[in-house]
Design a protein around this motif. Sequence first.
Motif, mmCIF file in Angstrom:
data_model
loop_
_atom_site.group_PDB
_atom_site.id
_atom_site.type_symbol
_atom_site.label_atom_id
_atom_site.label_comp_id
_atom_site.label_asym_id
_atom_site.label_seq_id
_atom_site.Cartn_x
_atom_site.Cartn_y
_atom_site.Cartn_z
ATOM 1 N N THR A 52 -34.810 25.796 -97.431
ATOM 2 C CA THR A 52 -34.832 25.286 -95.673
ATOM 3 C C THR A 52 -34.671 26.392 -95.006
ATOM 4 O O THR A 52 -35.203 26.475 -93.999
ATOM 5 C CB THR A 52 -33.788 24.336 -95.714
ATOM 6 N N GLN A 55 -38.009 28.002 -94.532
ATOM 7 C CA GLN A 55 -39.011 27.283 -93.863
ATOM 8 C C GLN A 55 -38.399 27.366 -92.157
ATOM 9 O O GLN A 55 -39.229 27.373 -91.353
ATOM 10 C CB GLN A 55 -38.677 25.863 -94.073
ATOM 11 N N GLN A 56 -37.019 27.318 -91.894
ATOM 12 C CA GLN A 56 -36.811 27.580 -90.648
ATOM 13 C C GLN A 56 -36.930 28.909 -89.758
ATOM 14 O O GLN A 56 -37.537 28.956 -88.825
ATOM 15 C CB GLN A 56 -35.128 27.489 -90.584
ATOM 16 N N THR A 58 -39.745 30.702 -90.874
ATOM 17 C CA THR A 58 -41.104 30.542 -90.487
ATOM 18 C C THR A 58 -41.395 29.842 -89.341
ATOM 19 O O THR A 58 -42.157 30.462 -88.353
ATOM 20 C CB THR A 58 -41.758 29.849 -91.550
ATOM 21 N N GLN A 59 -40.617 28.722 -89.047
ATOM 22 C CA GLN A 59 -40.643 28.217 -87.676
ATOM 23 C C GLN A 59 -40.371 29.228 -86.503
ATOM 24 O O GLN A 59 -41.147 29.281 -85.444
ATOM 25 C CB GLN A 59 -39.944 26.946 -87.616
ATOM 26 N N LYS A 62 -42.885 31.698 -86.004
ATOM 27 C CA LYS A 62 -44.263 30.965 -85.283
ATOM 28 C C LYS A 62 -43.833 30.797 -83.755
ATOM 29 O O LYS A 62 -44.984 31.241 -82.982
ATOM 30 C CB LYS A 62 -44.637 29.870 -85.925
ATOM 31 N N LYS A 63 -42.643 30.471 -83.351
ATOM 32 C CA LYS A 63 -42.344 30.289 -81.851
ATOM 33 C C LYS A 63 -42.378 31.751 -81.279
ATOM 34 O O LYS A 63 -42.794 31.476 -80.096
ATOM 35 C CB LYS A 63 -40.964 29.644 -81.895
#
Length: 109
Positions: A52, A55-56, A58-59, A62-63
């Motif tokens: 997780t 995944q965070q 990666t987010q 992207k932002k």
Amino acid sequence: MTINNINNANKPQIDGQKLAQQQTPSQTANANTAQAATQSTASRQDSVSLTTSAQQLTQVQKKSAEAPVNQEKVDKLKKAIADGEYKINPEVLAQKIAKLESQIFGNGI
């Protein structure tokens, strides 16, 4: 087929068929090993799973890639650093790092 020894006429001739027969078992074994390795690789399926945290991250990446950049401010900071005029307050920096980690990982400081 026989091969005549060109360098030394006194040495016995080498029989090409016997040589081929002697080499064939090892070559066959190598081919079988390679084939078995290929089959085991083909039957195995690889998978990937992200934690997780990954995944965070990666987010967040992207932002940040989508966020607008104030190039004027960036240039001003670059110049201040190059001129030795940019001063860092370690306490404020530590607080900001802690706040960012709290936002990313939700640790609530």
